[in-house]
Motif scaffolding. Structure first.
Motif, PDB file in Angstrom:
ATOM      1  N   ASP A   6       6.446  -4.291  -0.569  1.00  6.75           N
ATOM      2  CA  ASP A   6       6.748  -3.823  -1.919  1.00  6.75           C
ATOM      3  C   ASP A   6       6.436  -4.918  -2.932  1.00  6.75           C
ATOM      4  O   ASP A   6       6.749  -6.092  -2.726  1.00  6.75           O
ATOM      5  CB  ASP A   6       8.225  -3.433  -2.032  1.00  6.75           C
ATOM      6  N   GLY A   7       5.788  -4.560  -4.009  1.00  7.78           N
ATOM      7  CA  GLY A   7       5.400  -5.546  -5.005  1.00  7.78           C
ATOM      8  C   GLY A   7       4.061  -6.206  -4.715  1.00  7.78           C
ATOM      9  O   GLY A   7       3.715  -7.189  -5.372  1.00  7.78           O
ATOM     10  N   ARG A  35      -0.192   3.772  -2.221  1.00  9.07           N
ATOM     11  CA  ARG A  35       1.211   3.664  -2.641  1.00  9.07           C
ATOM     12  C   ARG A  35       1.496   2.334  -3.326  1.00  9.07           C
ATOM     13  O   ARG A  35       2.505   2.189  -4.015  1.00  9.07           O
ATOM     14  CB  ARG A  35       2.140   3.845  -1.438  1.00  9.07           C
ATOM     15  N   PHE A  36       0.582   1.355  -3.143  1.00 10.61           N
ATOM     16  CA  PHE A  36       0.759   0.055  -3.787  1.00 10.61           C
ATOM     17  C   PHE A  36       0.185   0.028  -5.202  1.00 10.61           C
ATOM     18  O   PHE A  36       0.261  -0.998  -5.880  1.00 10.61           O
ATOM     19  CB  PHE A  36       0.077  -1.044  -2.955  1.00 10.61           C
ATOM     20  N   LEU A  40      -0.427  -3.462  -8.077  1.00 11.83           N
ATOM     21  CA  LEU A  40      -1.638  -4.216  -7.762  1.00 11.83           C
ATOM     22  C   LEU A  40      -2.255  -4.852  -8.998  1.00 11.83           C
ATOM     23  O   LEU A  40      -2.347  -4.237 -10.063  1.00 11.83           O
ATOM     24  CB  LEU A  40      -2.671  -3.308  -7.098  1.00 11.83           C
ATOM     25  N   LEU A  41      -2.716  -6.099  -8.823  1.00 14.50           N
ATOM     26  CA  LEU A  41      -3.505  -6.796  -9.840  1.00 14.50           C
ATOM     27  C   LEU A  41      -4.981  -6.848  -9.455  1.00 14.50           C
ATOM     28  O   LEU A  41      -5.849  -6.862 -10.329  1.00 14.50           O
ATOM     29  CB  LEU A  41      -2.989  -8.225 -10.032  1.00 14.50           C
ATOM     30  N   PHE A  60      -3.057   2.854 -11.839  1.00 18.77           N
ATOM     31  CA  PHE A  60      -3.013   1.421 -11.537  1.00 18.77           C
ATOM     32  C   PHE A  60      -2.674   0.696 -12.841  1.00 18.77           C
ATOM     33  O   PHE A  60      -3.545   0.088 -13.475  1.00 18.77           O
ATOM     34  CB  PHE A  60      -4.356   0.944 -10.995  1.00 18.77           C
ATOM     35  N   PRO A  61      -1.443   0.726 -13.263  1.00 11.96           N
ATOM     36  CA  PRO A  61      -1.090   0.240 -14.604  1.00 11.96           C
ATOM     37  C   PRO A  61      -1.285  -1.249 -14.822  1.00 11.96           C
ATOM     38  O   PRO A  61      -1.445  -1.682 -15.975  1.00 11.96           O
ATOM     39  CB  PRO A  61       0.382   0.633 -14.735  1.00 11.96           C
ATOM     40  N   LEU A  62      -1.285  -2.050 -13.746  1.00  8.08           N
ATOM     41  CA  LEU A  62      -1.384  -3.502 -13.889  1.00  8.08           C
ATOM     42  C   LEU A  62      -2.713  -4.060 -13.402  1.00  8.08           C
ATOM     43  O   LEU A  62      -2.970  -5.263 -13.559  1.00  8.08           O
ATOM     44  CB  LEU A  62      -0.244  -4.188 -13.116  1.00  8.08           C
ATOM     45  N   LEU A  63      -3.563  -3.236 -12.821  1.00 12.07           N
ATOM     46  CA  LEU A  63      -4.779  -3.715 -12.163  1.00 12.07           C
ATOM     47  C   LEU A  63      -5.717  -4.408 -13.142  1.00 12.07           C
ATOM     48  O   LEU A  63      -6.082  -3.853 -14.182  1.00 12.07           O
ATOM     49  CB  LEU A  63      -5.511  -2.547 -11.493  1.00 12.07           C
TER      50      LEU A  63
END
Length: 218
Positions: A6-7, A35-36, A40-41, A60-63
């Motif tokens: 997670d994370g 699911r990740f 994910l960055l 993917f809000p942070l990718l």
């Protein structure tokens, strides 16, 4: 499903070695890996088939970085994946299969690297990329899309290096059927709506891989 993951911020999915091209693609992208997506960055996917449909809610809000290498993906699924990357800054496309053309629409994307062999997607359209600054070929630079259209990229600074296999280049309303002499004069005829204050297009036939990766790494 381990809670220890997670994370997760970086995920590599590749059925093979990054240094070698697979002879064929026969593996399906495991949907459980998606699911990740919320944390994910960096996401690297290679040598597999995307499903023909994915959930409309996939996000993917942070990718920040997405690398697709030797994957089979439809135009619709590619559009859906890209639209779900709301913070994406770097995109690499290596030998994409199935899709006849790829459309780039991203409000945050700053850099694109691409390579396309003859059996792969042959047209790339940069349709709406207001923050895009760099669009370069990945090693080796003598393999590229046949048709490249840059329609909406007002901050584009660097375009190239491209090879003689590029037969059509469109920048805003300017459409060029490529010849070497035309390319050499192209930078002086770019429409003002594409503000290229630094632009280069060079034909490359030989380039040491280490030198290329050092100078033009994304």
């Amino acid at each position: 499903q381990s809670r220890a993951l997670d994370g997760l911020q970086e995920l590599n999915i590749y059925y093979g070695r990054w240094s070698r091209e697979p002879p064929h693609i026969s593996f399906l992208l495991p949907t459980s890996a998606l699911r990740f997506a919320p944390t994910l960055l960096v996401l690297k996917i290679g040598s597999c088939n995307f499903p023909s449909e994915i959930s409309p809610s996939l996000s993917f809000p942070l990718l920040k970085q997405l690398i697709l290498r030797c994957v089979s993906i439809s135009e619709d699924v590619f559009d859906q994946v890209l639209s779900g990357c709301r913070a994406l800054e770097s995109l690499q496309l290596w030998d994409i299969l199935t899709a006849r053309r790829l459309h780039i629409r991203s409000l945050t994307l700053r850099s694109i690297g691409s390579r396309a062999r003859s059996a792969c997607t042959q047209e790339l359209v940069i349709e709406d990329a207001p923050c895009l600054e760099r669009f370069v070929s990945l090693y080796p630079p003598d393999i590229s899309f046949e048709t490249i259209r840059v329609i909406g990229a007002p901050k584009l600074k660097i375009l190239g290096l491209f090879s003689p296999c590029v037969s059509t280049l469109q920048i805003a309303t300017l459409v060029v059927k490529v010849a070497v002499a035309t390319f050499l004069n192209l930078a002086f005829a770019v429409p003002t709506c594409i503000s290229l204050f630094f632009m280069f297009i060079v034909f490359f036939r030989e380039c040491p891989q280490s030198a290329w990766q050092t100078q033009y790494a994304l």
